[in-house]
Design a protein around this motif. Sequence first.
Motif, short mmCIF file in Angstrom:
data_model
loop_
_atom_site.label_atom_id
_atom_site.label_comp_id
_atom_site.label_asym_id
_atom_site.label_seq_id
_atom_site.Cartn_x
_atom_site.Cartn_y
_atom_site.Cartn_z
N GLY A 47 0.78 -1.22 0.00
CA GLY A 47 0.00 0.00 0.00
C GLY A 47 0.82 1.27 0.00
N ALA A 48 2.12 1.19 0.11
CA ALA A 48 2.96 2.38 0.15
C ALA A 48 4.11 2.24 -0.82
N GLU A 49 4.48 3.35 -1.43
CA GLU A 49 5.62 3.35 -2.34
C GLU A 49 6.86 3.76 -1.57
N VAL A 50 7.89 2.95 -1.64
CA VAL A 50 9.13 3.23 -0.92
C VAL A 50 10.28 3.26 -1.92
N GLU A 51 11.33 4.01 -1.57
CA GLU A 51 12.53 4.03 -2.39
C GLU A 51 13.50 3.02 -1.80
N LEU A 52 13.69 1.92 -2.51
CA LEU A 52 14.50 0.83 -1.99
C LEU A 52 15.99 1.09 -2.21
N PRO A 53 16.83 0.58 -1.32
CA PRO A 53 18.28 0.70 -1.53
C PRO A 53 18.72 -0.19 -2.68
N VAL B 72 5.63 -6.24 4.27
CA VAL B 72 5.65 -5.16 5.26
C VAL B 72 6.43 -4.01 4.65
N SER B 73 5.80 -2.84 4.53
CA SER B 73 6.46 -1.65 3.99
C SER B 73 6.61 -0.63 5.09
N ILE B 74 7.79 0.00 5.12
CA ILE B 74 8.04 1.07 6.09
C ILE B 74 8.47 2.30 5.30
N VAL B 75 7.68 3.37 5.42
CA VAL B 75 7.95 4.62 4.74
C VAL B 75 8.59 5.56 5.75
N ALA C 196 7.18 -16.32 5.46
CA ALA C 196 8.18 -15.37 4.97
C ALA C 196 7.61 -13.96 4.99
N VAL C 197 8.40 -13.02 5.47
CA VAL C 197 8.01 -11.61 5.52
C VAL C 197 8.96 -10.83 4.62
N LEU C 198 8.41 -10.19 3.59
CA LEU C 198 9.19 -9.36 2.68
C LEU C 198 9.15 -7.94 3.19
N LEU C 199 10.29 -7.40 3.59
CA LEU C 199 10.39 -6.05 4.12
C LEU C 199 10.78 -5.10 3.00
N LYS C 200 9.92 -4.12 2.73
CA LYS C 200 10.23 -3.05 1.79
C LYS C 200 10.43 -1.80 2.61
N ILE C 201 11.68 -1.42 2.80
CA ILE C 201 12.01 -0.35 3.73
C ILE C 201 12.63 0.81 2.96
N ASP C 202 12.08 1.99 3.22
CA ASP C 202 12.57 3.20 2.57
C ASP C 202 14.02 3.46 2.99
N LYS C 203 14.80 4.09 2.09
CA LYS C 203 16.21 4.37 2.38
C LYS C 203 16.39 5.16 3.67
N GLN D 68 16.21 2.93 7.35
CA GLN D 68 16.98 1.69 7.46
C GLN D 68 17.15 1.24 8.92
N ASN D 69 17.43 2.16 9.84
CA ASN D 69 17.60 1.79 11.25
C ASN D 69 16.31 1.24 11.83
N LEU D 70 15.20 1.86 11.49
CA LEU D 70 13.90 1.38 11.95
C LEU D 70 13.61 0.00 11.36
N GLY D 71 14.04 -0.22 10.14
CA GLY D 71 13.86 -1.52 9.49
C GLY D 71 14.63 -2.62 10.20
N MET D 72 15.82 -2.28 10.68
CA MET D 72 16.59 -3.27 11.44
C MET D 72 15.87 -3.67 12.71
N ASP D 73 15.29 -2.70 13.41
CA ASP D 73 14.54 -3.01 14.63
C ASP D 73 13.35 -3.92 14.33
N VAL D 74 12.64 -3.62 13.26
CA VAL D 74 11.47 -4.43 12.89
C VAL D 74 11.91 -5.83 12.48
N SER D 75 12.99 -5.93 11.71
CA SER D 75 13.43 -7.26 11.27
C SER D 75 13.92 -8.10 12.44
N TYR D 76 14.60 -7.49 13.43
CA TYR D 76 15.00 -8.24 14.62
C TYR D 76 13.78 -8.73 15.40
N ALA D 77 12.76 -7.89 15.50
CA ALA D 77 11.54 -8.30 16.21
C ALA D 77 10.86 -9.45 15.47
N LEU D 78 10.84 -9.40 14.13
CA LEU D 78 10.23 -10.48 13.35
C LEU D 78 11.04 -11.77 13.45
#
Length: 137
Positions: free
Chosen positions: A41-47, A62-65, A102-109, A112-122
């Motif tokens: 549901g969200a457009e993110v700029e991927l690394p 899971v998308s994080i903007v 499987a959880v596909l994380l689409k994390i905005d550039k 990235q730090n917030l994405g690491m926290d979410v991925s560790y929790a998952l």
Amino acid sequence: MKLEMSLPEKPGFLHALPLIDLLALVMLFPLLTSSLAPQAGAEVELPETDFRLQRVSNPIVVSIVGGIEPQFWVGKERVEREDLLAEVRERAGEWGEGGTPAVLLKIDKSAQNLGMDVSYALLREGYRCLWGAKLTQ
């Protein structure tokens, strides 16, 4: 000897065939374009990366903007940060692919730090985490 045509002057069904073709095309375009819609549901700029993502059928997306107030999306549904794991847990219950969900994380550039926290929790919850990235040429 005079030749006569056995067909009627204006066969109506022959003139309707192009119209039927046009209607079929008009009905076909919306059916095809819905499959080209984005997954999340969200457009993110991927690394960018040089590695290819392993293929997984129907992952939980899971998308994080990033931004001042980061937004969290599970599929096409926006959720709050506190409800993220509960929503993934609910989707994992419906996940019928077999094995570990499987959880596909689409994390905005910018998140990235917030994405690491979410991925560790998952990962602590026992999910397989895949990070989406743009493939460099």
